[in-house]
Motif scaffolding. Structure first.
Motif, PDB file in Angstrom:
ATOM      1  N   LEU A 175       1.923   6.467  -6.758  1.00  0.00           N
ATOM      2  CA  LEU A 175       0.765   7.247  -7.189  1.00  0.00           C
ATOM      3  C   LEU A 175       1.002   8.731  -6.946  1.00  0.00           C
ATOM      4  CD1 LEU A 175      -2.363   7.117  -8.000  1.00  0.00           C
ATOM      5  CD2 LEU A 175      -2.762   7.374  -5.562  1.00  0.00           C
ATOM      6  N   THR A 176       1.451   9.040  -5.739  1.00  0.00           N
ATOM      7  CA  THR A 176       1.622  10.439  -5.383  1.00  0.00           C
ATOM      8  C   THR A 176       2.690  11.087  -6.248  1.00  0.00           C
ATOM      9  OG1 THR A 176       1.065   9.763  -3.148  1.00  0.00           O
ATOM     10  CG2 THR A 176       1.938  11.966  -3.413  1.00  0.00           C
ATOM     11  N   ILE A 201       0.840  -1.198   0.000  1.00  0.00           N
ATOM     12  CA  ILE A 201       0.000   0.000   0.000  1.00  0.00           C
ATOM     13  C   ILE A 201       0.877   1.250   0.000  1.00  0.00           C
ATOM     14  CG2 ILE A 201      -1.672   1.342   1.338  1.00  0.00           C
ATOM     15  CD1 ILE A 201      -2.881  -1.219   2.314  1.00  0.00           C
ATOM     16  N   ILE A 202       1.885   1.248   0.851  1.00  0.00           N
ATOM     17  CA  ILE A 202       2.717   2.442   0.945  1.00  0.00           C
ATOM     18  C   ILE A 202       3.492   2.648  -0.346  1.00  0.00           C
ATOM     19  CG2 ILE A 202       4.713   3.436   2.140  1.00  0.00           C
ATOM     20  CD1 ILE A 202       3.611   2.271   4.712  1.00  0.00           C
ATOM     21  N   ARG A 203       3.983   1.556  -0.930  1.00  0.00           N
ATOM     22  CA  ARG A 203       4.725   1.712  -2.176  1.00  0.00           C
ATOM     23  C   ARG A 203       3.806   2.219  -3.282  1.00  0.00           C
ATOM     24  NH1 ARG A 203       7.717  -3.460  -3.587  1.00  0.00           N
ATOM     25  NH2 ARG A 203       8.511  -3.151  -1.488  1.00  0.00           N
ATOM     26  N   LEU A 236      -0.134   8.513   3.496  1.00  0.00           N
ATOM     27  CA  LEU A 236       0.664   7.329   3.835  1.00  0.00           C
ATOM     28  C   LEU A 236       2.044   7.385   3.205  1.00  0.00           C
ATOM     29  CD1 LEU A 236      -1.412   4.057   3.610  1.00  0.00           C
ATOM     30  CD2 LEU A 236       0.089   4.797   5.426  1.00  0.00           C
ATOM     31  N   ALA A 237       2.125   8.044   2.050  1.00  0.00           N
ATOM     32  CA  ALA A 237       3.381   8.026   1.302  1.00  0.00           C
ATOM     33  C   ALA A 237       4.397   9.033   1.831  1.00  0.00           C
ATOM     34  CB  ALA A 237       3.103   8.299  -0.178  1.00  0.00           C
ATOM     35  N   LEU A 254      -4.028   8.030   0.790  1.00  0.00           N
ATOM     36  CA  LEU A 254      -2.836   7.306   0.338  1.00  0.00           C
ATOM     37  C   LEU A 254      -1.637   8.241   0.273  1.00  0.00           C
ATOM     38  CD1 LEU A 254      -4.298   5.028  -2.466  1.00  0.00           C
ATOM     39  CD2 LEU A 254      -3.197   4.272  -0.380  1.00  0.00           C
ATOM     40  N   GLY A 255      -1.895   9.470  -0.180  1.00  0.00           N
ATOM     41  CA  GLY A 255      -0.810  10.447  -0.217  1.00  0.00           C
ATOM     42  C   GLY A 255      -0.234  10.660   1.164  1.00  0.00           C
ATOM     43  N   ALA A 261       1.124   3.919  -2.837  1.00  0.00           N
ATOM     44  CA  ALA A 261       0.797   5.307  -2.511  1.00  0.00           C
ATOM     45  C   ALA A 261       1.920   6.237  -2.945  1.00  0.00           C
ATOM     46  CB  ALA A 261       0.545   5.439  -1.010  1.00  0.00           C
ATOM     47  N   THR A 262       3.151   5.806  -2.718  1.00  0.00           N
ATOM     48  CA  THR A 262       4.279   6.648  -3.099  1.00  0.00           C
ATOM     49  C   THR A 262       4.338   6.834  -4.606  1.00  0.00           C
ATOM     50  OG1 THR A 262       5.399   5.641  -1.224  1.00  0.00           O
ATOM     51  CG2 THR A 262       6.738   6.957  -2.705  1.00  0.00           C
TER      52      THR A 262
END
Lengths: 782, 528
Positions: A560-561, A553-555, B312-313, B309-310, A557-558
């Motif tokens: 994506l962001t 999820i974090i990867r 979280l990142a 999600l942002g 999210a990263t």
């Protein structure tokens, strides 16, 4: 609020929160002895709940309600029946003992006050869960137990493992809680009430509702995560990072049973369906086996207990899932017995750990002579856990076998139960025999019996298990059968006997369990190696899976962001204008509301001429090679627009436009000469083509929307009013001026302040010196 | 001129009776802040008096807004026309529960920021306008919440945009300028769209008064350009509110200004966008909203998920907070997408909550920075032992933003989820819940790293590391930092424990939006 009667329960509910507020202060002055004083509060709550037992044994239920959020039908209401009272008794009763135990266990710890405070917060929340009548109130308490559990698991917060387990528990149980919230709201809407007492009387409404499956899944998700059912079981053993009083209280006797409570609570309206009777027993059965098998592998006594707790919870869910009255009665007795023996055993292990310095199976032995009281508690509780007479655990096993044997798909569930119970028998034997009997092993600390605070709890619960076995008929009638009735939704009262009155299949199953258990116990060390090897071969479990999911999820999210937030202004602008073009055209396409091409032919020649000047101006800007040239050329287009204003009867506007155009060209040109910008355009030709088409689309879109609007008749009310009254009332001949300073003077004052603030901002830009440019140069600003 | 007076019937054009005293409360916030802003510009060099001018002004605004909210709740929607011109000809200020509640909340948040800034904004930044900008920002924001005229709304948008720009660049660091350019340009596009849409709307209905528009738009059949206009408005305000995918400006700019500036931005700016959406989509163009409902729903879900999600990142706490702002925006838009009374009440509740919580969270970041000397999740740590009170405040605020009970965010989320389920929009409910889960993970990690962990990420188990050089001790934290944090946390807690008052206001607000009779009636009185 009265001090006696149903309404006094509100005091009992408030009590733990008061204790939570008092704890830090009392612990500061009285040190560990504060526990004695604080334990009075849950003890009083216990007495309050005890006062309902006679009434409930006669089939009564009690209700009380305080208005809380009437706008959304959320009441601070309580509902006391057999189910909630037994739970409340366990929570407040064991809570009293745990308070004492915590005082002894954390004696001399600098944060004892904080610890007790969290513990009482939890107690208050947990009591709320089981007595709440309103589903929203129930949910709030439910989430509070997750939060307080988070704080307690991470109490030893400087250790990474504690922190990780705390967050894991919060995410798993909190996440399940979110599903539960949706499930409870849906159930409330479908059943026509947020009050459980009314919902439970709604009969088949929920079962026949088209949302039944959704409600079922959501509620079960909440229950399974909280009660550590496979595949969500992993958080519970990790939660053993918490100090032992927490493990004894939250993670064996109370909080983890909240999920079971919920399933039992909802059984009258959600149970007895094919879905219920399939999903629950299967997951419960798997959890039972997984828990016991994983328990065999452990050498840490606390983890052995943790995994058997997982197993016991699985057993309870399985039994509740059969919807069979006798099996549910078995679940009730087992739940009662489990709270006593598991709470006691955890305290025993904690005491052993506290006094000997270890809780590793292989490093303790022969402690009985040194710790006789703790040892006695261990033996009694283990007997109950093993399901041997004359303890209440034996009765539980008899009844539950009787239930599964006759239930739908009984053979399968009985098989699960026998296998699980046999392993539980072996583990109980391990926990009681290994530390206390056999050869003495040198322990890190010289072991001796714990203080009163440390032993009071475990021995009390152990003896209660014995007493409950001895007086099972009366306990059954007063406490257990009312709870079964509440779960079933119909009265149930079969007399319980400590010793079977006839030779039932249950007795043979019990004998088989014991025999199998003894075999497993004898080969325990070998089995441990086998299980450990098997697990190593698999090399993966839900615990690792949790980390992997989180990492994915974090990867994601990263990535994506970073994809969205590139830091490039060009990308941002392109994306924004693409959206603008879509917004302009899609509604026209969908509604078919295209403007009609009319009136083009009626242009006068000079109108064509001015339009042409504007177009030429724009073209010149686009093809200009230098920025300064482009800015000057921009003036052409602006002046052409001003001419259009002039032609269509707005001379004031035209003059304003002339002024603005002139000034901005002059100022911009001046600024540009001072700036040292690259003269070339960095965009690729494809990029340019994209930008051109985008701007054409946006321009065309706005124009078409405009055309479609001006083709409709205009409502001239406002202009007529302004024409009529501009001179007569506002005393101005120039309507535009009157609009600016009178009719819409408030707009103007706003705009004036805009000018003022702009000036100030410019001043700040010029005068304030930056402190540093340190962190800005290295990193690109996204 | 005596002759004309006899021939003109003044009553056809103007309100002739005097404005009741209580109705002046409608414009008081705007006038007070404008005056306060002007005064503080006059005394711009007396940087020690600046905060007190602002605090006095804002205190008066708060009192006035309390009075106004009370007025609206007891007497229904209130209208006052500027220059006594009869609506729709003059500019009307109209306060319904939605506007009055948000105006009050905004002034409270501004007060907290004004106090917090006393010891965190440098002297020269004060001289170059921090407090005037702050007051004018409040002016623009309250003006937006209270005006009943759509062009006038545009004017207040400009006021708040330029004031926020001034605050954004205070400090003049390169990264700030970069952030400010992205912020200003993208926001100007949004306001330009708003202006274009308003021009077109005027062409369509020939009026700018919101109540008049609401009445007149009913006559248009939905196949006309009205839906195109509604979409255009939706885009303009969605950009202001920072909805996905037109929210680049927010993560690009919110970590660059001074933290107290970011606090007031996060609290107020996006909420004005949400407010405008509520007002325009529900009151003015309900048919447009119905037509766009699925689109709004998709945008809402995307905004919530990309936001959480942002968060979280991120490893920079400031950026993490920026994404939490976005996640919240998605939740409020979800309420608009669902559009029934419960969900709209939830969206209003959430807006109020979001003003408080986002302001508080950025103030918390400033506090954490002062205590730890870092914004990095990798570097921060050890605060639990060093400031138990701070840890408690942090926990409450972070749980509240994740929507966990018993804090204000929970009730907002409850209403939104319940509304979505009631309307059969399960996906929207699921989006809210999943986003809540991601947010919980993000804030849970933040809290355990910053507070529970002994030091930076390499700290050994059981060790409480020494603080980074230059960071303050808890005892060195000024009262002007504690006070706003404690007050905001207390508000969030109290609203969480006793939500009834607030919820009846938001429900009332939702009713007034969905059924515009009271709003229109207040503006036109007995005239129509």
């Amino acid at each position: 609020m009265p001090l006696f009667g149903v309404e006094a329960t509100f005091w009992a509910l408030l009590g733990p929160f008061v204790a939570a507020a008092l704890s830090p202060f009392l612990a500061k002055t009285l040190k560990h002895n504060a526990a004695w004083l604080l334990a009075v509060i849950p003890a009083l709550a216990f007495l309050q709940f005890l006062s309902f037992v006679p009434g409930i044994a006669e089939g009564q239920t009690f209700k009380a309600s305080l208005e809380w959020v009437p706008t959304f039908n959320v009441n601070f209401s309580i509902y006391l029946d057999g189910l909630s009272v037994l739970f409340a008794l366990l929570i407040s009763g064991i809570g009293t003992l745990i308070t004492l135990y915590a005082g002894g266990y954390l004696k001399g710890h600098e944060n004892l006050g904080q610890f007790l405070s969290y513990l009482f917060l939890f107690m208050g929340a947990m009591l709320g869960v089981v007595v709440a009548d309103n589903v929203i109130t129930l949910f709030i308490y439910w989430e509070l137990t997750s939060i307080t559990s988070f704080l307690l698991i991470g109490f030893d917060h400087l250790r990474r493992a504690s922190r990780r387990s705390a967050v894991q528990a919060l995410v798993v149980t909190g996440g399940g809680g979110l599903a539960l919230m949706a499930g409870l709201i849906l159930a409330g809407y479908q059943g026509g009430s947020f009050e459980l007492s009314e919902l439970l009387n709604s009969g088949d409404v929920l079962r026949e509702s088209p949302y039944y499956t959704a409600i079922f899944i959501l509620v079960v998700l909440g229950a399974f995560t909280k009660s550590a059912q496979f595949p969500f079981h992993f958080w519970l053993p990790n939660a053993m990072e918490a100090p032992t009083p927490v493990s004894a209280y939250l993670h064996s006797a109370t909080m983890v049973k909240a999920g079971v409570y919920l399933l039992m609570r909802m059984h009258p309206v959600l149970g007895d369906t094919e879905l219920w009777m399939t999903v629950l027993p299967i997951f419960g059965g798997i959890t039972l086996l997984v828990g016991t098998i994983l328990g065999i592998r452990q050498t840490d006594l606390k983890l052995v207990l943790a995994y058997t707790t997982v197993a016991s919870l699985g057993l309870l869910v399985m039994l509740t899932g059969t919807s069979d009255p006798v099996a549910i009665q078995g679940a009730v007795i087992y739940l009662f017995a489990h709270s006593l023996f598991k709470g006691s055993l955890f305290m025993v292990v904690g005491t052993v750990d506290h006094e000997s310095g270890t809780r590793d199976l292989n490093r303790v032995g022969g402690l009985f002579s040194l710790m006789p009281i703790t040892g006695t508690a261990a033996v009694l509780s283990a007997l109950s856990m093993a399901g041997l007479p004359p303890l209440v655990g034996f009765v539980a096993k008899e009844v539950l076998y009787d239930g599964t044997w006759h239930a739908v798909n009984g053979g399968l569930w009985t098989g699960f139960a026998v296998l699980g119970n046999a392993m539980m028998f072996a583990l109980a034997a391990t926990v009681a025999i290994k530390p206390f009997f056999g050869a003495k092993v040198k322990t890190p600390k010289v072991a001796h019996e714990g203080t009163v605070l440390l032993v009071a709890g475990s021995i009390t619960l152990a003896v209660l298990g014995l007493a409950a076995g001895a007086f099972i008929a009366s306990v059954g009638h007063q406490l257990l059968s009312p709870m079964t009735s509440a779960i079933l939704g119909t009265p149930f009262d079969e007399e319980l006997h400590l010793f079977p009155t006839y030779l039932s299949p249950a007795l043979y199953l019990s004998l088989a369990t014991v025999a199998l258990g003894i075999i497993i116990f004898m080969y325990m060390d070998k089995l441990r190696v086998i299980v450990a090897d098997a697990l190593r071969t698999i090399g993966w479990g839900p615990d690792k899976g949790f980390d992997q999911v989180l990492e994915v999820i974090i990867r994601f999210a990263t990535t994506l962001t970073q994809t969205v937030q590139t830091g490039s202004m060009v990308t941002y602008m392109r994306a924004t204008f693409t959206v603008i073009a879509l917004v302009l055209f899609v509604p026209m396409i969908l509604t078919g509301n295209w403007p009609k091409l009319q009136g083009i032919g009626s242009f006068y020649a000079y109108e064509w001429f001015i339009a042409a000047i504007a177009v030429i101006g724009v073209y010149a800007v686009l093809t200009a090679r230098y920025r300064v040239t482009a800015i000057v050329l921009l003036g052409i287009q602006g002046f052409a627009v001003a001419l259009i204003y002039l032609l269509f009867g707005a001379p004031d506007l035209a003059f304003t436009q002339f002024m603005v155009e002139t000034l901005s060209v002059v100022i911009l040109a001046l600024v540009m000469t001072r700036l040292n910008l690259k003269p070339t355009d960095a965009r690729s030709s494809r990029g340019k083509a994209f930008d051109i088409s985008l701007s054409v689309l946006c321009g065309a879109g706005i124009s078409m929307l405009l055309m479609s609007i001006i083709q409709l008749p205009f409502d001239p009310t406002l202009s007529e009013f302004f024409t009529q009254y501009s001179r007569t009332i506002a005393h101005g001949r120039n309507i535009v001026n009157v609009i600016l300073v009178d009719f819409r003077g408030f707009d103007t004052i706003g705009e004036i302040s805009v000018v003022m603030v702009t000036g100030l901002a410019v001043l700040a830009l010029i005068r304030v010196r930056p402190k540093s440019n340190g962190n800005s140069n290295s990193e690109k600003n996204r | 001129m005596a002759a004309t007076k006899t021939t003109v019937d003044i009553t056809a054009a103007m309100v002739t009776e005097a404005v009741p005293l209580a109705d002046w409360l409608l414009v008081a916030p705007v006038l007070l802040t404008m005056a306060g802003g002007a005064i503080s510009i006059i005394f711009r060099k007396k940087s020690a008096t600046q905060p007190w001018i602002a605090i006095t002004t804002i205190a008066l605004v708060i009192l006035s807004n309390i009075g106004l909210l009370n007025h609206v709740l007891t007497n229904g929607v209130v209208t006052m026309v500027m220059g006594s011109w009869l609506p729709p000809f003059g500019i009307a200020f109209t306060a319904d529960p939605l506007g009055a509640l948000l105006a009050l909340t905004a002034s409270v948040a501004t007060m907290c920021v004004a106090v917090f800034a006393m010891n965190s904004i440098a002297e020269n930044e004060r001289r170059y306008g921090f407090y005037p900008f702050l007051l004018m920002l409040l002016c623009g924001v309250t003006g937006s919440f209270l005006t009943g005229d759509i062009f006038n709304l545009y004017v207040w948008f400009e006021v708040l945009l330029i004031s926020s720009f001034g605050m954004q660049i205070l400090g003049n660091e390169k990264v700030q300028i970069d952030g400010a350019v992205k912020y200003a340009v993208l926001n100007l596009i949004a306001t330009t769209l708003f202006l274009a849409a308003t021009g077109l709307l005027y062409g369509l209905v020939g009026t700018l008064n919101m109540a008049d528009i609401a009445g007149k738009l009913k006559a248009f059949d939905s196949s006309g350009p009205m839906l195109g206009l509604a979409t255009l408005y939706f885009l303009a305000f969605a950009m202001k509110a920072a909805a996905f995918p037109v929210n680049f400006w927010l993560p690009a700019s919110y970590h660059t200004p001074r933290l107290v500036v970011a606090a007031i931005f996060a609290g107020l700016l996006t909420k004005v966008g949400v407010y405008a959406l509520l007002r325009v989509m529900l009151l003015l163009m309900p048919e447009g909203r119905d037509w766009l409902a699925s689109l709004i729903g998709i945008v809402a879900i995307a905004t919530m998920l990309t936001g959480s999600l942002g968060a979280l990142a991120q490893t920079d706490i400031r950026r993490l907070m920026a994404y939490l702002v976005i996640a919240g925006i998605g939740a409020m838009m979800a309420g608009i997408a669902v559009g029934n009374e419960v969900a709209v009440s939830g969206a209003i509740f959430y807006s109020m909550h979001s003003v408080l919580i986002m302001t508080a969270l950025y103030l918390l970041v400033a506090f954490m920075f002062q205590m730890s000397g870092t914004f990095s999740l990798r570097e921060i740590g050890g605060l639990y032992i060093r400031t138990p009170l701070g840890a408690g405040i942090g926990l409450i605020l972070l749980l509240a933003v994740a929507g966990l009970p018993p804090f204000s965010g929970f009730w907002a989320k409850l209403l939104l989820v319940a509304g979505a389920l009631e309307a059969g929009r399960g996906w929207v409910a699921a989006g809210i819940l999943v986003s809540g889960l991601f947010t919980t993970i993000a804030v849970g990690r933040l809290w355990i790293f910053a507070f529970w962990r002994g030091g930076n990420e390499h700290t050994v188990d059981g060790i409480q590391a020494l603080p980074i050089a230059g960071s303050s001790d808890a005892s060195e934290i000024s009262w002007s930092i504690w006070l706003p944090l404690v007050v905001l946390t207390a508000l969030i807690f109290i609203i969480g424990i006793l939500p009834e008052t607030m919820m009846s206001i938001t429900e009332n607000g939702a009713k007034t939006l969905i059924d515009p009779t009271a709003y229109i009636g207040s503006v036109f009185g007995g005239i129509r």
